[in-house]
Design a protein around this motif. Structure first.
Motif, PDB file in Angstrom:
ATOM      1  N   ASN A 285       0.871  -1.174   0.000  1.00 37.44           N
ATOM      2  CA  ASN A 285       0.000   0.000   0.000  1.00 37.44           C
ATOM      3  C   ASN A 285       0.909   1.224   0.000  1.00 37.44           C
ATOM      4  O   ASN A 285       1.601   1.489   0.978  1.00 37.44           O
ATOM      5  N   THR A 286       0.937   1.956  -1.090  1.00 39.74           N
ATOM      6  CA  THR A 286       1.881   3.065  -1.222  1.00 39.74           C
ATOM      7  C   THR A 286       1.461   4.305  -0.446  1.00 39.74           C
ATOM      8  O   THR A 286       2.240   5.244  -0.329  1.00 39.74           O
ATOM      9  N   ASP A 287       0.257   4.291   0.103  1.00 42.77           N
ATOM     10  CA  ASP A 287      -0.169   5.427   0.919  1.00 42.77           C
ATOM     11  C   ASP A 287       0.511   5.381   2.286  1.00 42.77           C
ATOM     12  O   ASP A 287       0.942   6.406   2.818  1.00 42.77           O
ATOM     13  N   LYS A 288       0.638   4.155   2.852  1.00 42.36           N
ATOM     14  CA  LYS A 288       1.207   4.011   4.191  1.00 42.36           C
ATOM     15  C   LYS A 288       2.456   3.136   4.236  1.00 42.36           C
ATOM     16  O   LYS A 288       3.107   3.022   5.273  1.00 42.36           O
ATOM     17  N   GLY A 289       2.769   2.489   3.118  1.00 43.76           N
ATOM     18  CA  GLY A 289       3.944   1.621   3.093  1.00 43.76           C
ATOM     19  C   GLY A 289       3.731   0.277   3.734  1.00 43.76           C
ATOM     20  O   GLY A 289       4.689  -0.428   4.069  1.00 43.76           O
ATOM     21  N   GLN A 290       2.491  -0.122   3.900  1.00 39.17           N
ATOM     22  CA  GLN A 290       2.182  -1.384   4.565  1.00 39.17           C
ATOM     23  C   GLN A 290       2.157  -2.547   3.573  1.00 39.17           C
ATOM     24  O   GLN A 290       1.758  -2.390   2.422  1.00 39.17           O
ATOM     25  N   ILE A 291       2.574  -3.720   4.055  1.00 37.39           N
ATOM     26  CA  ILE A 291       2.512  -4.941   3.248  1.00 37.39           C
ATOM     27  C   ILE A 291       1.093  -5.506   3.321  1.00 37.39           C
ATOM     28  O   ILE A 291       0.595  -5.815   4.397  1.00 37.39           O
ATOM     29  N   GLU A 292       0.436  -5.630   2.192  1.00 39.36           N
ATOM     30  CA  GLU A 292      -0.912  -6.194   2.160  1.00 39.36           C
ATOM     31  C   GLU A 292      -0.895  -7.678   1.806  1.00 39.36           C
ATOM     32  O   GLU A 292      -1.763  -8.434   2.240  1.00 39.36           O
ATOM     33  N   LYS A 293       0.081  -8.088   1.013  1.00 44.93           N
ATOM     34  CA  LYS A 293       0.219  -9.499   0.640  1.00 44.93           C
ATOM     35  C   LYS A 293       1.703  -9.845   0.570  1.00 44.93           C
ATOM     36  O   LYS A 293       2.533  -9.009   0.205  1.00 44.93           O
ATOM     37  N   TYR A 294       2.001 -11.088   0.914  1.00 42.18           N
ATOM     38  CA  TYR A 294       3.364 -11.600   0.771  1.00 42.18           C
ATOM     39  C   TYR A 294       3.265 -13.096   0.520  1.00 42.18           C
ATOM     40  O   TYR A 294       2.607 -13.812   1.276  1.00 42.18           O
ATOM     41  N   PHE A 295       3.896 -13.574  -0.551  1.00 42.82           N
ATOM     42  CA  PHE A 295       3.935 -15.018  -0.770  1.00 42.82           C
ATOM     43  C   PHE A 295       5.140 -15.391  -1.638  1.00 42.82           C
ATOM     44  O   PHE A 295       5.656 -14.578  -2.414  1.00 42.82           O
ATOM     45  N   ASN A 296       5.566 -16.621  -1.457  1.00 44.13           N
ATOM     46  CA  ASN A 296       6.716 -17.130  -2.188  1.00 44.13           C
ATOM     47  C   ASN A 296       6.323 -17.560  -3.590  1.00 44.13           C
ATOM     48  O   ASN A 296       5.202 -18.040  -3.833  1.00 44.13           O
ATOM     49  N   ILE A 297       7.262 -17.422  -4.505  1.00 47.60           N
ATOM     50  CA  ILE A 297       7.113 -17.935  -5.868  1.00 47.60           C
ATOM     51  C   ILE A 297       8.387 -18.713  -6.176  1.00 47.60           C
ATOM     52  O   ILE A 297       9.314 -18.207  -6.819  1.00 47.60           O
ATOM     53  N   PRO A 298       8.468 -19.939  -5.678  1.00 50.39           N
ATOM     54  CA  PRO A 298       9.714 -20.711  -5.776  1.00 50.39           C
ATOM     55  C   PRO A 298      10.076 -21.132  -7.188  1.00 50.39           C
ATOM     56  O   PRO A 298      11.225 -21.523  -7.437  1.00 50.39           O
ATOM     57  N   GLU A 299       9.133 -21.060  -8.115  1.00 52.56           N
ATOM     58  CA  GLU A 299       9.408 -21.509  -9.481  1.00 52.56           C
ATOM     59  C   GLU A 299      10.333 -20.542 -10.239  1.00 52.56           C
ATOM     60  O   GLU A 299      10.997 -20.928 -11.197  1.00 52.56           O
ATOM     61  N   ILE A 300      10.332 -19.252  -9.833  1.00 54.81           N
ATOM     62  CA  ILE A 300      11.110 -18.245 -10.557  1.00 54.81           C
ATOM     63  C   ILE A 300      12.168 -17.665  -9.619  1.00 54.81           C
ATOM     64  O   ILE A 300      11.865 -16.861  -8.736  1.00 54.81           O
ATOM     65  N   THR A 301      13.390 -18.092  -9.809  1.00 62.38           N
ATOM     66  CA  THR A 301      14.482 -17.642  -8.940  1.00 62.38           C
ATOM     67  C   THR A 301      15.639 -17.008  -9.707  1.00 62.38           C
ATOM     68  O   THR A 301      16.581 -16.498  -9.104  1.00 62.38           O
ATOM     69  N   ASP A 302      15.561 -17.031 -11.019  1.00 55.66           N
ATOM     70  CA  ASP A 302      16.633 -16.482 -11.861  1.00 55.66           C
ATOM     71  C   ASP A 302      16.572 -14.960 -11.840  1.00 55.66           C
ATOM     72  O   ASP A 302      15.530 -14.364 -12.145  1.00 55.66           O
ATOM     73  N   ASN A 303      17.673 -14.319 -11.491  1.00 61.22           N
ATOM     74  CA  ASN A 303      17.705 -12.857 -11.494  1.00 61.22           C
ATOM     75  C   ASN A 303      17.486 -12.277 -12.890  1.00 61.22           C
ATOM     76  O   ASN A 303      17.023 -11.142 -13.037  1.00 61.22           O
ATOM     77  N   ASN A 304      17.806 -13.046 -13.903  1.00 60.46           N
ATOM     78  CA  ASN A 304      17.604 -12.603 -15.292  1.00 60.46           C
ATOM     79  C   ASN A 304      16.276 -13.119 -15.848  1.00 60.46           C
ATOM     80  O   ASN A 304      16.209 -13.565 -16.989  1.00 60.46           O
ATOM     81  N   TYR A 305      15.231 -13.060 -15.013  1.00 62.23           N
ATOM     82  CA  TYR A 305      13.920 -13.532 -15.479  1.00 62.23           C
ATOM     83  C   TYR A 305      13.450 -12.687 -16.658  1.00 62.23           C
ATOM     84  O   TYR A 305      13.858 -11.533 -16.841  1.00 62.23           O
ATOM     85  N   LEU A 306      12.571 -13.253 -17.458  1.00 61.28           N
ATOM     86  CA  LEU A 306      12.176 -12.637 -18.721  1.00 61.28           C
ATOM     87  C   LEU A 306      11.182 -11.500 -18.543  1.00 61.28           C
ATOM     88  O   LEU A 306      11.303 -10.448 -19.169  1.00 61.28           O
ATOM     89  N   PHE A 307      10.171 -11.718 -17.711  1.00 62.04           N
ATOM     90  CA  PHE A 307       9.159 -10.676 -17.521  1.00 62.04           C
ATOM     91  C   PHE A 307       8.354 -10.924 -16.259  1.00 62.04           C
ATOM     92  O   PHE A 307       8.312 -12.040 -15.729  1.00 62.04           O
ATOM     93  N   PHE A 308       7.743  -9.854 -15.776  1.00 62.66           N
ATOM     94  CA  PHE A 308       6.790  -9.899 -14.662  1.00 62.66           C
ATOM     95  C   PHE A 308       5.635  -9.002 -15.058  1.00 62.66           C
ATOM     96  O   PHE A 308       5.796  -7.799 -15.236  1.00 62.66           O
ATOM     97  N   GLU A 309       4.443  -9.601 -15.248  1.00 65.39           N
ATOM     98  CA  GLU A 309       3.262  -8.847 -15.680  1.00 65.39           C
ATOM     99  C   GLU A 309       2.100  -9.124 -14.735  1.00 65.39           C
ATOM    100  O   GLU A 309       2.051 -10.168 -14.072  1.00 65.39           O
ATOM    101  N   SER A 310       1.164  -8.174 -14.675  1.00 66.80           N
ATOM    102  CA  SER A 310      -0.040  -8.366 -13.865  1.00 66.80           C
ATOM    103  C   SER A 310      -1.270  -8.033 -14.690  1.00 66.80           C
ATOM    104  O   SER A 310      -1.250  -7.109 -15.516  1.00 66.80           O
TER     105      SER A 310
END
Length: 593
Positions: A285-310
Motif C-alpha cells: 500500500n503506497t499510501d502508508k507503506g504497509q505490506i498487504e500481501k506476501y507469498f513465495n514464488i519458488p518456481e522463478i528464482t533467476d535474477n535474469n527472469y524474462l518478464f513480470f506482468e499483472s
C-alpha cells in the motif's frame, strides 16, 4: 466378533489408502506442469525481418524492432498493423500512456512516432543517449546523456537542456508533481546523491538519500526507492497546505521488505503496487507503506527472469525454463515449462500479452503464440475512445498560476514568440505560460459571464483587443501543451466571433495534439451550429480535423475525424465545402494510417 472387527479394520485401511492415493494423484494433476512443446498454438505468423529486441506491449498488441531499423506494430492476434522505416539503427524505444513512441538511434537522434506509425519529427540530440527516452507530463519527452538531460515538446522543439554531474546507471524517475529525479554517480558517505529537476529545466533540490539506492519505481504518489540493505521507502512531494509543500520528503520506510536491483514493480490500483523479487512477491500500500500481501514464488528464482506482468489480480512471471501464474491470494494457477531455445521453436524473445497469450519470437522470423489464461482484455476493443479524456497529470497545477494582474501587451508579443520558436527557453516557459493562462482565463470568463449592466467583453476590453488575443493564440502551438490545447477547446465551445473562430482553428492546425479528443469534439459541435453557407469556417474545420487525425493517429480519433468530414458531404453544404472535406479525406488516406 473379533474377525468382523478385523475385517472392518482392514476394509477401512484399504479405503483410506485408495482415497489417499486418488487425492495425491488429483493434487499432482492439478499442479502438473504444462509443456509449451505439447500445447496447440493459438496463432502463428511470420515477421518481415529478424527481431532485434524484446517486444513492448501496447494497447492494441505489441511493438517490435525488426532488422535493427524497422519499427513494426502487431495486433493481439499477430496481424501486422504497420511498419515504419526509421532509417537508422534503433537504440532504445519507449511508449507513452497515449501510445506515442519515442525512439533514439545510433545517429544520436530522437524521433517521435504517432500510434499509427507516422514519424512526426526527427531531432538531433548532440550527445550519446545513456538510456531509453522517457515521457513526462504534458507530452514532454526526456533524453539523458552521461552528464546532461534534454527536454523536447510534443512538436519537436527542444525546450531545454541541462548539464549535470555524471549520472549512474539507474534510469531517471518522475515524482508526483512532474519533476524528475536524476541519480548521480557521486555519493556522500556511501549514500546516493541525486538532483530534482523541474519540467522546465531548473534544479529544484540537491538530494542525499538515506542509503545507497539500487532500484526505483515511479508510482502515482511518488517514487519507491530500493536500498542496498533491501529496505524500501517512498520519496514524495507534499501536496497539502503545509509550509513544506513543494519539497521532497520521505513518506515512509518499510524495513520488513527485502528487495534488490532485480526487483520489478507493477501497478494494481492507485495506492496498491506489486513488487516481484526472484523467489517472492509483495503487494504494498503506497499510501502508508504497509505490506498487504506476501507469498513465495519458488518456481522463478533467476535474477535474469524474462518478464513480470499483472492482469486481473493475476501475476505472470517467466524465466528461460518456466512460466508461472499466481493469483493475488498467492495461489498458483498454472505452471508452464518453456520450450528449449534450441528446440522446435528456436525462440529468441518471449513476452506475455495482457489478452492472455504467452508469445515467442523465433530466430527464423516466426511468431508462435499460446493461450495460457483468460483475461478481461481479450474482449476489449484495442482502440482508444476519444470520449474518455486522459487525466492531465498535475504538473501544470504545481507550476502554472493565474496572475492577479493584467499582463502588459509587450509580455506576449514578438519577443515571447521568438523565444518559444527558437527553443531552449527553459524556465522562461513558466512566465510565458502564466501570462497566456491569465489572458485566456480572463477572455473565457468574459465569454461565459452574462450581465445586463455590462459588456461581456469588459474584462479585457480596457487592455486587450482581438489582435492581442491573436498574439496569445500564436504562442499556444509553441508551448506544446495539453493544458493549453484544452483551453482552445474551451474557447471553441463559447466563441461566436468569426474572426476569433478562424484564429482558434488555425491554432489547432499549427499543433494537432489532442490526446483527450476535446478539440475534435468541439469542432464537431461547431460544424453542427455553423451556417452551411459559411464556407470559410467549415473549410477551416475540415483542415483542423485533418491535422488532429494526422498528428494523433489513433484509430478512434481517426474514425471520428472521418465521421465529421463525411458529414460535410450532405446536400446542405456547397461544393467548396465538399471539396475541402474531400481533400482532407484524401490526405488522410495517403498517410496509410
Amino acid at each position: 466378533m473379533y474377525n468382523k472387527i478385523y475385517k472392518l479394520t482392514i476394509f477401512i485401511s484399504i479405503f483410506f489408502t485408495i482415497f489417499s492415493d486418488l487425492y495425491a494423484a488429483s493434487t499432482a494433476s492439478s499442479e502438473s506442469i504444462t509443456k509449451v512443446d505439447e500445447m496447440d498454438r493459438s496463432w502463428f505468423n511470420v515477421l518481415s525481418g529478424s527481431p532485434s529486441s524484446a517486444p513492448l506491449n501496447t494497447n492494441y498488441g505489441f511493438l517490435i524492432v525488426e532488422d535493427s531499423k524497422f519499427l513494426s506494430s502487431y495486433s493481439r492476434s499477430g496481424q501486422r498493423l504497420w511498419q515504419t522505416n526509421t532509417k537508422a539503427k534503433i537504440k532504445d524505444i519507449s511508449i507513452s500512456e497515449t501510445e506515442f513512441i519515442a525512439v533514439t538511434n545510433q545517429n544520436n537522434q530522437l524521433q517521435l512516432i504517432n500510434p499509427s506509425g507516422l514519424v512526426l519529427w526527427t531531432k538531433s540530440l548532440g550527445f550519446t543517449s545513456l538510456s531509453a527516452p522517457f515521457f513526462g507530463f504534458d507530452g514532454r519527452t526526456f533524453v539523458r546523456g552521461i552528464n546532461q538531460l534534454s527536454c523536447f515538446g510534443i512538436n519537436g522543439i527542444q525546450k531545454w537542456t541541462i548539464k549535470t554531474d555524471n549520472q549512474n546507471s539507474l534510469e531517471p524517475k518522475l515524482l508526483n508533481d512532474g519533476s524528475i529525479i536524476l541519480f548521480l554517480e557521486k555519493t556522500h558517505d556511501g549514500k546516493t546523491c541525486a538532483l530534482r529537476i523541474s519540467p522546465f529545466g531548473n534544479v529544484l533540490e540537491e538530494i542525499v538519500f538515506q542509503g545507497k539506492v539500487v532500484n526505483a519505481f515511479t508510482c502515482d504518489s511518488g517514487i519507491i526507492l530500493v536500498f542496498s540493505s533491501g529496505e524500501i521507502g517512498m520519496a514524495s512531494i507534499k501536496a497539502d497546505s503545509s509550509k513544506e509543500t513543494g519539497l521532497i520528503y520521505s513518506k515512509w520506510i518499510n524495513k520488513n521488505v527485502k528487495c534488490t536491483e532485480y526487483s520489478s514493480c507493477r501497478k494494481l490500483q492507485a495506492t496498491k503496487y506489486a513488487i516481484f523479487t526472484p523467489g517472492y512477491l509483495v503487494v504494498i500500500n503506497t499510501d502508508k507503506g504497509q505490506i498487504e500481501k506476501y507469498f513465495n514464488i519458488p518456481e522463478i528464482t533467476d535474477n535474469n527472469y524474462l518478464f513480470f506482468e499483472s492482469i486481473d489480480d493475476k501475476f505472470v512471471i517467466a524465466q528461460n525454463s518456466s512460466c508461472t501464474v499466481y493469483n493475488l491470494s498467492g495461489k498458483k494457477i498454472k505452471h508452464i515449462q518453456m520450450p528449449s531455445k534450441s528446440g522446435k521453436y528456436k525462440w529468441e524473445f518471449s513476452f506475455f500479452m495482457n489478452s492472455g497469450y504467452l508469445t515467442f519470437l523465433s530466430k527464423d522470423w516466426t511468431i508462435n503464440s499460446f493461450k495460457i489464461i483468460s483475461t478481461s482484455k481479450e474482449k476489449e476493443s484495442p482502440t482508444f475512445s476519444y470520449y474518455q479524456s486522459k487525466k492531465l497529470i498535475s504538473g501544470y497545477k504545481s507550476y502554472i498560476t493565474n496572475l492577479d494582474y493584467r499582463p502588459e501587451k509587450r509580455t506576449f508579443g514578438a519577443e515571447s514568440f521568438n523565444a518559444l520558436k527558437s527553443g531552449n527557453y527553459g524556465i522562461k516557459e513558466i512566465d510565458i505560460s502564466n501570462i497566456v493562462n491569465t489572458v485566456i482565463n480572463s477572455y473565457y470568463e468574459s465569454k461565459t459571464t452574462a450581465s445586463m449592466n455590462r459588456d461581456t467583453f469588459e474584462l479585457i476590453s480596457v487592455q486587450y483587443n482581438l489582435a492581442d488575443m491573436e498574439n496569445i493564440l500564436n504562442l499556444i502551438p509553441l508551448l506544446q501543451s495539453h493544458y493549453f490545447q484544452q483551453k482552445i477547446a474551451y474557447l471553441l465551445s463559447v466563441e461566436d466571433d468569426k474572426t476569433m473562430l478562424l484564429k482558434l482553428l488555425n491554432t489547432v492546425k499549427e499543433c494537432g495534439y489532442d490526446p483527450g479528443g476535446e478539440i475534435l469534439s468541439q469542432i464537431e459541435l461547431l460544424v453542427k451550429r455553423t451556417n452551411p453557407k459559411d464556407q470559410v469556417i467549415l473549410q477551416s474545420c475540415a483542415d483542423a480535423v485533418y491535422e488532429i487525425c494526422r498528428f494523433m493517429g489513433r484509430p478512434a480519433l481517426l474514425s471520428k475525424g472521418k465521421e465529421i468530414l463525411g458529414g460535410l458531404f450532405y446536400p446542405q453544404y456547397d461544393e467548396s465545402t465538399k471539396k475541402a472535406a474531400r481533400s482532407a479525406m484524401q490526405k488522410l488516406a495517403e498517410l496509410n494510417m
